[in-house]
Write a protein that holds these residues in place. Structure first.
Motif, PDB file in Angstrom:
ATOM      1  N   LYS A  54       0.828  -1.203   0.000  1.00  0.00           N
ATOM      2  CA  LYS A  54       0.000   0.000   0.000  1.00  0.00           C
ATOM      3  C   LYS A  54       0.865   1.258   0.000  1.00  0.00           C
ATOM      4  CE  LYS A  54      -3.834  -2.138   2.543  1.00  0.00           C
ATOM      5  NZ  LYS A  54      -4.636  -2.105   3.787  1.00  0.00           N
ATOM      6  N   PHE A  55       2.024   1.159   0.605  1.00  0.00           N
ATOM      7  CA  PHE A  55       2.917   2.315   0.657  1.00  0.00           C
ATOM      8  C   PHE A  55       3.458   2.669  -0.722  1.00  0.00           C
ATOM      9  CE2 PHE A  55       7.256   4.018   1.064  1.00  0.00           C
ATOM     10  CZ  PHE A  55       6.994   5.160   1.807  1.00  0.00           C
ATOM     11  N   LEU A  56       3.693   1.665  -1.564  1.00  0.00           N
ATOM     12  CA  LEU A  56       4.330   1.883  -2.858  1.00  0.00           C
ATOM     13  C   LEU A  56       3.346   2.111  -3.988  1.00  0.00           C
ATOM     14  CD1 LEU A  56       7.179  -0.793  -2.618  1.00  0.00           C
ATOM     15  CD2 LEU A  56       7.324   1.658  -2.164  1.00  0.00           C
ATOM     16  N   THR A  57       2.069   2.258  -3.690  1.00  0.00           N
ATOM     17  CA  THR A  57       1.100   2.549  -4.752  1.00  0.00           C
ATOM     18  C   THR A  57       1.355   3.942  -5.316  1.00  0.00           C
ATOM     19  OG1 THR A  57      -0.495   3.421  -3.154  1.00  0.00           O
ATOM     20  CG2 THR A  57      -0.653   1.071  -3.710  1.00  0.00           C
ATOM     21  N   ASN A  60      -0.335   6.829  -3.347  1.00  0.00           N
ATOM     22  CA  ASN A  60       0.262   7.112  -2.044  1.00  0.00           C
ATOM     23  C   ASN A  60       1.592   7.826  -2.192  1.00  0.00           C
ATOM     24  OD1 ASN A  60       0.173   6.702   0.957  1.00  0.00           O
ATOM     25  ND2 ASN A  60       2.038   5.552   0.544  1.00  0.00           N
ATOM     26  N   LEU A  61       2.413   7.385  -3.128  1.00  0.00           N
ATOM     27  CA  LEU A  61       3.691   8.049  -3.351  1.00  0.00           C
ATOM     28  C   LEU A  61       3.507   9.479  -3.828  1.00  0.00           C
ATOM     29  CD1 LEU A  61       5.768   5.191  -5.033  1.00  0.00           C
ATOM     30  CD2 LEU A  61       5.903   6.004  -2.672  1.00  0.00           C
ATOM     31  N   LYS A  62       2.454   9.702  -4.622  1.00  0.00           N
ATOM     32  CA  LYS A  62       2.176  11.063  -5.096  1.00  0.00           C
ATOM     33  C   LYS A  62       1.747  11.956  -3.938  1.00  0.00           C
ATOM     34  CE  LYS A  62      -0.497  13.573  -8.583  1.00  0.00           C
ATOM     35  NZ  LYS A  62      -1.500  13.437  -9.680  1.00  0.00           N
ATOM     36  N   MET A 335       3.392   6.071   7.527  1.00  0.00           N
ATOM     37  CA  MET A 335       3.542   4.709   8.053  1.00  0.00           C
ATOM     38  C   MET A 335       2.556   4.453   9.185  1.00  0.00           C
ATOM     39  SD  MET A 335       6.870   2.982   9.919  1.00  0.00           S
ATOM     40  CE  MET A 335       6.567   3.888  11.434  1.00  0.00           C
ATOM     41  N   VAL A 336       2.431   5.414  10.098  1.00  0.00           N
ATOM     42  CA  VAL A 336       1.513   5.262  11.225  1.00  0.00           C
ATOM     43  C   VAL A 336       0.079   5.118  10.727  1.00  0.00           C
ATOM     44  CG1 VAL A 336       0.542   6.447  13.231  1.00  0.00           C
ATOM     45  CG2 VAL A 336       3.011   6.454  12.851  1.00  0.00           C
ATOM     46  N   ASN A 337      -0.303   5.912   9.721  1.00  0.00           N
ATOM     47  CA  ASN A 337      -1.656   5.833   9.176  1.00  0.00           C
ATOM     48  C   ASN A 337      -1.913   4.505   8.477  1.00  0.00           C
ATOM     49  OD1 ASN A 337      -2.270   8.413  10.074  1.00  0.00           O
ATOM     50  ND2 ASN A 337      -1.575   9.391   8.189  1.00  0.00           N
ATOM     51  N   LEU A 338      -0.937   4.041   7.693  1.00  0.00           N
ATOM     52  CA  LEU A 338      -1.112   2.788   6.961  1.00  0.00           C
ATOM     53  C   LEU A 338      -1.150   1.592   7.895  1.00  0.00           C
ATOM     54  CD1 LEU A 338       1.216   3.304   3.846  1.00  0.00           C
ATOM     55  CD2 LEU A 338      -1.273   3.386   3.916  1.00  0.00           C
ATOM     56  N   PHE A 339      -0.432   1.665   8.996  1.00  0.00           N
ATOM     57  CA  PHE A 339      -0.454   0.574   9.970  1.00  0.00           C
ATOM     58  C   PHE A 339      -1.735   0.561  10.802  1.00  0.00           C
ATOM     59  CE2 PHE A 339       4.425  -0.144  10.395  1.00  0.00           C
ATOM     60  CZ  PHE A 339       4.424  -0.686   9.117  1.00  0.00           C
TER      61      PHE A 339
END
Length: 379
Positions: A54-57, A60-62, A335-339
């Motif tokens: 999900k982080f590397l989508t 998300n990167l944008k 990271m905190v949000n995705l976790f």
């Protein structure tokens, strides 16, 4: 005596370069570690999940790049102030005030709250609104710079007064209500591309795609700011004056340098950077709620600068380090949000990681271990 050969000289220069940029390299290592941890921790289940995160989508990167761009711009200004042994606590409040003023410039008076400031600000074309907003931020920086540099008032007190005053003025002028960009009757399609769009949107009038579509304009601005102020800070005489004033203002003054002007100009830079970042941020949010708009941004800017190697004592820091510190903060928050951690806990986690990172960077793991190791007394 045998002269060192070419390979030895190159090795010594590389070693010196590493030692000189030790803090930046240490924080860059922390950034890489956060990226790897977040990428691995947000994988999808299953075999294909090993290659998806999900982080590397792209989206998300944008979003991360857009936030790094906005935060990085005003962090550069605050970092330069910190190098002069100063501080700027007014960033978030000034962004709220400038956001309100910019939206007043591009919206008709009848759509604004019933306040004196809202009625006297005329509606003007958006290019002029951008110019006037930048001038306002620069003048505020000049005022603070003269108070600190010329009148020798404490930077903490001056900018703390700004933190309270600018936020209060923004809330009063907006009658403590939201100001919406959608109330504008102007054609703001292009300014939206400039504020929240991508490089492809600007180049191809909103019809862009491909790689350029994944590069937010705020990130493009950050690259320009980093190159320009990197040259000013590290490759110009004025940059040397900034570092000298931060290390020892009195000695620098006795050497014939007008430290008052140097310090004042650092706050001018901070005011301009804050004003510039305020415009794409309010366009991206689409509205300004003065009570919360830009809240705690000054703390993020200070944290980014300190993480990047700027010393609160002054005389140390780099543009590259400030960029790395900004990226760490944004990646950590993402990271905190995705976790899926609770929002109130995210600030505590962010603060803890920042503290550990700075502690390790300044003292190293071995010195920290020695703090908790019981020394054996000599017999």
């Amino acid at each position: 005596m045998e002269k060192p050969n070419r390979n030895q000289l190159m090795g010594n220069s590389k070693l010196g370069l590493v030692r000189k940029n030790r803090r930046e390299l240490g924080m860059f290592g922390l950034l890489i570690a956060l990226v790897i941890i977040t990428s691995l921790g947000t994988r999808e289940s299953g075999v294909m999940g090993l290659f998806e995160s999900k982080f590397l989508t792209p989206d998300n990167l944008k979003n991360i790049s857009r936030e790094i761009g906005i935060y990085g711009i005003f962090s550069i200004g605050v970092g330069i102030v910190i190098i002069t042994a100063g501080i700027d606590l007014s960033v978030g409040s000034l962004m709220a005030l400038l956001g309100v003023v910019f939206l007043y410039f591009v919206t008709p008076p009848e759509t604004r709250p019933d306040s004196f400031l809202a009625k006297i600000i005329p509606e003007i074309a958006w290019p002029m609104a951008i110019i006037f907003t930048l001038v306002m931020g620069t003048l505020v920086g000049l005022m603070q710079g003269l108070l600190v540099g010329k009148l020798k008032l404490q930077a903490f007190i001056v900018t703390l007064c700004g933190l309270l005053s600018y936020r209060g003025l923004a809330r009063f002028s907006a009658d403590d209500t939201s100001i919406n960009l959608s109330n504008s009757e102007q054609d703001l399609s292009f300014v939206r591309y400039l504020g929240e769009g991508s490089l492809a949107d600007v180049l191809k009038d909103g019809n862009g795609s491909g790689f350029l579509h994944s590069i937010p304009m705020s990130f493009v601005y950050l690259i320009g700011f980093a190159i320009f102020f990197g040259i000013v800070l590290h490759r110009s005489v004025f940059g040397r004056y900034i570092f000298a004033a931060g290390r020892n203002e009195l000695a620098t003054k006795y050497s014939g340098i007008n430290t008052s002007i140097v310090i004042a100009f650092a706050y001018v830079i901070a005011g301009f950077c804050t004003a510039f970042a305020a415009i794409p941020f309010c366009i991206y949010t689409g509205s300004v709620q003065p009570a919360t708009h830009g809240a705690f941004f000054e703390l993020y800017a200070i944290a980014a600068a300190v993480l990047g190697g700027c010393s609160l004592k002054g005389g140390e820091g780099s543009i590259v380090g400030i960029l790395i510190g900004t990226a760490i903060l944004i990646v950590l928050r993402n990271m905190v949000n995705l976790f899926g951690y609770p929002t109130p806990l995210s600030d505590a986690i962010t603060g803890g990681v920042i503290f550990i990172g700075v502690l390790l960077d300044r003292h190293g793991a071995s010195s920290i271990v020695r703090l908790f190791t019981k020394k054996n007394k000599p017999a």
